[in-house]
Design a protein around this motif. Structure first.
Motif, PDB file in Angstrom:
ATOM      1  N   THR A  22       7.658  -6.444   8.567  1.00 27.68           N
ATOM      2  CA  THR A  22       6.306  -6.022   7.858  1.00 27.68           C
ATOM      3  C   THR A  22       7.117  -4.726   8.853  1.00 27.68           C
ATOM      4  N   ARG A  23       8.169  -3.900   9.358  1.00 29.31           N
ATOM      5  CA  ARG A  23       8.685  -3.040  10.544  1.00 29.31           C
ATOM      6  C   ARG A  23       9.742  -2.644  10.119  1.00 29.31           C
ATOM      7  N   THR A  24      10.261  -3.364   9.028  1.00 22.48           N
ATOM      8  CA  THR A  24      11.372  -2.676   8.168  1.00 22.48           C
ATOM      9  C   THR A  24      11.248  -1.830   7.326  1.00 22.48           C
ATOM     10  N   ASP A  25      12.026  -0.447   7.343  1.00 20.22           N
ATOM     11  CA  ASP A  25      11.865  -0.049   6.037  1.00 20.22           C
ATOM     12  C   ASP A  25      12.666  -0.619   4.347  1.00 20.22           C
ATOM     13  N   LEU A  26      11.981  -0.094   3.571  1.00 17.69           N
ATOM     14  CA  LEU A  26      12.126  -0.598   2.571  1.00 17.69           C
ATOM     15  C   LEU A  26      13.354  -0.265   2.155  1.00 17.69           C
ATOM     16  N   PRO A  27      14.635  -0.529   1.444  1.00 14.61           N
ATOM     17  CA  PRO A  27      15.607  -0.060   0.603  1.00 14.61           C
ATOM     18  C   PRO A  27      15.185   1.072  -0.503  1.00 14.61           C
ATOM     19  N   SER A  43       0.983  -1.014   0.202  1.00 13.31           N
ATOM     20  CA  SER A  43       0.289  -0.094  -0.172  1.00 13.31           C
ATOM     21  C   SER A  43       0.810   1.442  -0.074  1.00 13.31           C
ATOM     22  N   ALA A  44       1.860   1.343   0.339  1.00 11.68           N
ATOM     23  CA  ALA A  44       2.454   2.075   0.388  1.00 11.68           C
ATOM     24  C   ALA A  44       3.392   2.630  -0.645  1.00 11.68           C
ATOM     25  N   GLN A  45       3.509   1.615  -0.893  1.00 14.57           N
ATOM     26  CA  GLN A  45       4.686   1.806  -2.504  1.00 14.57           C
ATOM     27  C   GLN A  45       3.333   2.292  -2.999  1.00 14.57           C
ATOM     28  N   GLY A  46       1.843   1.711  -3.579  1.00 16.30           N
ATOM     29  CA  GLY A  46       1.051   1.815  -4.595  1.00 16.30           C
ATOM     30  C   GLY A  46       1.355   1.423  -5.729  1.00 16.30           C
ATOM     31  N   SER A  47       1.940   0.569  -6.043  1.00 16.80           N
ATOM     32  CA  SER A  47       2.003  -0.118  -7.068  1.00 16.80           C
ATOM     33  C   SER A  47       0.901  -1.228  -7.006  1.00 16.80           C
ATOM     34  N   VAL A  48       0.027  -0.985  -8.114  1.00 19.22           N
ATOM     35  CA  VAL A  48      -0.500  -2.299  -8.160  1.00 19.22           C
ATOM     36  C   VAL A  48      -0.178  -3.577  -8.337  1.00 19.22           C
ATOM     37  N   LEU A  49       0.719  -3.435  -9.328  1.00 12.95           N
ATOM     38  CA  LEU A  49       1.564  -5.108  -9.083  1.00 12.95           C
ATOM     39  C   LEU A  49       2.142  -5.423  -8.404  1.00 12.95           C
ATOM     40  N   ARG A  50       2.368  -5.061  -7.500  1.00 11.44           N
ATOM     41  CA  ARG A  50       3.715  -4.942  -6.123  1.00 11.44           C
ATOM     42  C   ARG A  50       2.034  -5.287  -5.322  1.00 11.44           C
ATOM     43  N   LEU A  74      12.499   2.811  -0.042  1.00  9.38           N
ATOM     44  CA  LEU A  74      11.770   4.213   0.912  1.00  9.38           C
ATOM     45  C   LEU A  74      13.109   4.807   2.184  1.00  9.38           C
ATOM     46  N   VAL A  75      14.491   3.864   1.907  1.00 10.66           N
ATOM     47  CA  VAL A  75      15.534   4.370   3.136  1.00 10.66           C
ATOM     48  C   VAL A  75      16.424   5.369   1.897  1.00 10.66           C
ATOM     49  N   SER A  76      16.303   4.635   0.448  1.00  6.80           N
ATOM     50  CA  SER A  76      17.325   6.121  -0.237  1.00  6.80           C
ATOM     51  C   SER A  76      16.457   6.279  -1.050  1.00  6.80           C
ATOM     52  N   SER A  77      15.762   6.736  -0.447  1.00  4.29           N
ATOM     53  CA  SER A  77      14.494   8.373  -1.305  1.00  4.29           C
ATOM     54  C   SER A  77      14.466   9.710  -0.565  1.00  4.29           C
ATOM     55  N   PRO A  78      14.663  10.616  -1.170  1.00  7.25           N
ATOM     56  CA  PRO A  78      16.194  11.581  -0.760  1.00  7.25           C
ATOM     57  C   PRO A  78      14.362  12.479   0.241  1.00  7.25           C
ATOM     58  N   VAL A 101       8.053 -17.136  -7.360  1.00 10.93           N
ATOM     59  CA  VAL A 101       8.148 -15.567  -8.842  1.00 10.93           C
ATOM     60  C   VAL A 101       7.196 -14.820  -7.169  1.00 10.93           C
ATOM     61  N   SER A 102       6.371 -13.951  -7.188  1.00 13.62           N
ATOM     62  CA  SER A 102       5.673 -12.862  -6.274  1.00 13.62           C
ATOM     63  C   SER A 102       7.116 -12.404  -4.822  1.00 13.62           C
ATOM     64  N   GLY A 103       7.661 -13.797  -3.952  1.00 10.00           N
ATOM     65  CA  GLY A 103       8.698 -12.982  -3.291  1.00 10.00           C
ATOM     66  C   GLY A 103      10.169 -12.737  -4.289  1.00 10.00           C
ATOM     67  N   ILE A 104      10.397 -12.941  -5.074  1.00  8.71           N
ATOM     68  CA  ILE A 104      11.721 -12.387  -6.080  1.00  8.71           C
ATOM     69  C   ILE A 104      10.862 -10.995  -6.765  1.00  8.71           C
ATOM     70  N   LEU A 105       9.612 -10.534  -7.012  1.00  5.13           N
ATOM     71  CA  LEU A 105       8.766  -9.054  -7.480  1.00  5.13           C
ATOM     72  C   LEU A 105       8.710  -8.460  -6.428  1.00  5.13           C
ATOM     73  N   MET A 106       8.769  -8.873  -5.316  1.00  5.18           N
ATOM     74  CA  MET A 106       8.537  -8.158  -4.064  1.00  5.18           C
ATOM     75  C   MET A 106      10.198  -7.780  -3.380  1.00  5.18           C
ATOM     76  N   THR A 107      10.299  -8.625  -3.802  1.00  8.27           N
ATOM     77  CA  THR A 107      12.164  -8.057  -3.320  1.00  8.27           C
ATOM     78  C   THR A 107      12.561  -6.923  -4.821  1.00  8.27           C
ATOM     79  N   TYR A 108      12.494  -7.944  -5.859  1.00  7.74           N
ATOM     80  CA  TYR A 108      13.373  -6.263  -6.669  1.00  7.74           C
ATOM     81  C   TYR A 108      12.187  -4.971  -7.083  1.00  7.74           C
ATOM     82  N   GLN A 109      11.239  -4.668  -6.146  1.00 11.29           N
ATOM     83  CA  GLN A 109      10.104  -4.048  -6.055  1.00 11.29           C
ATOM     84  C   GLN A 109      10.103  -2.842  -5.031  1.00 11.29           C
ATOM     85  N   GLY A 110      11.277  -3.598  -4.269  1.00 15.36           N
ATOM     86  CA  GLY A 110      11.226  -2.894  -2.556  1.00 15.36           C
ATOM     87  C   GLY A 110      12.759  -2.616  -2.303  1.00 15.36           C
ATOM     88  N   GLY A 111      13.684  -1.963  -4.129  1.00 19.33           N
ATOM     89  CA  GLY A 111      14.282  -1.590  -3.695  1.00 19.33           C
ATOM     90  C   GLY A 111      15.673  -2.449  -3.056  1.00 19.33           C
TER      91      GLY A 111
END
Length: 297
Positions: A286-291, A136-143, A293-297, A202-212
């Motif tokens: 679930t309680r750890t920031d995505l890479p 939900s935080a990423q706002g991606s339908v695929l995610r 989001l962490v790297s975003s300015p 498959v879904s795990g790889i996709l979420m890991t990639y999209q999580g940065g």
């Protein structure tokens, strides 16, 4: 509080999966077999009802802890505000109502025209976490789709193993001839489990990639290190599953049904133990920031 929140969410995620998978396994794997499977019906309903009750407790605890964390207070007024004026509060209160309904309906869901409707409603339970988590935080339908399918497949796998373990134990201790029944059920579950594992992968790889997460240096972030721990446990669980699929099942005719079923039951216990640790890691994820989001300015 962060550790308590992560542990509570992990427990709620685990119980949700056991409840969901038990319902799906009972309806599509165990159902349809006559003696000696049918006498298990009452015990299966009782176990499903108990899981539903426990799930209501764990979800209630997670909802209140999260509301307190958002409000930074345990004052009833502040908790009410957090629950009544946030998307999380609205969705999880609806989830609690749904769980309560499902828990009360559980004793009657099997062998009725409403069985499949019941299964569909149970399968919506992971959606609430999906709509209030990283997806939900990423706002991606695929995610979002990948996150839901990941949780759904994990539930079918874990809860199916949980249900299968009880069923195997009953068959091994029952008197009478059950020739071929155990083999048929185990082989049917193996197909369901392999499909679930493929979706998880498959879904795990996709979420890991999209999580940065950097696939070349996944250990560079806290989130990546947790992913590595989860993958390691997942591979160990697959190893236990592989023993059942490629060794024990192939010895069914030569070793005898009782002996093979005993070995299968042992590996199922190992799989379940490893899966519990996987859910523990997932609770902290679930309680750890995505890479990303962490790297975003």
């Amino acid at each position: 509080m962060p550790i308590l929140l992560s542990a509570t969410h992990a427990l709620d995620f685990l119980i949700t999966s056991l409840f969901l998978g038990s319902v799906v396994c009972t309806q599509f794997v165990l159902k349809g077999h006559d003696d000696p499977a049918e006498p298990m019906d009452a015990k299966t309903r009782a176990r499903t009802r108990a899981l539903g009750f426990i799930l209501f407790l764990t979800s209630s605890a997670w909802t209140l802890l999260t509301a307190s964390d958002m409000a930074e207070s345990w004052e009833p007024t502040n908790l009410w505000t957090a629950l009544g004026q946030t998307n999380f509060g609205h969705l999880w209160c609806i989830r609690l109502i749904l769980i309560a309904i499902l828990a009360f309906v559980a004793p009657r869901f099997r062998n009725t025209p409403w069985a499949k409707v019941y299964v569909v409603l149970v399968c919506t339970l992971p959606l609430f976490a999906t709509f209030t988590g990283h997806a939900s935080a990423q706002g991606s339908v695929l995610r979002t789709v990948a996150d839901y399918l990941h949780a759904l497949a994990a539930g079918i796998w874990a809860g199916g193993l949980f249900s299968l373990l009880f069923w195997l134990s009953a068959q091994l201790s029952a008197k009478g001839d059950a020739a071929g029944v155990i083999q048929a059920v185990v082989e049917r579950f193996s197909k369901v489990a392999m499909g679930s594992v493929a979706i998880i992968f498959v879904s795990g790889i996709l979420m890991t990639y999209q999580g940065g997460v950097d696939f070349l240096h996944p250990w560079a972030t806290d989130y990546g290190r947790l992913i590595l721990a989860k993958v390691a446990l997942f591979l160990l669980a697959l190893g236990a599953a592989g023993l059942n699929q490629f060794i024990h099942l192939r010895k069914w005719k030569t070793a005898g049904e009782t002996l093979v079923a005993t070995h299968v039951s042992r590996e199922v216990k190992l799989e379940l133990a490893l899966i519990v640790f996987i859910f523990a890691v997932a609770g902290f994820l679930t309680r750890t920031d995505l890479p990303l989001l962490v790297s975003s300015p």
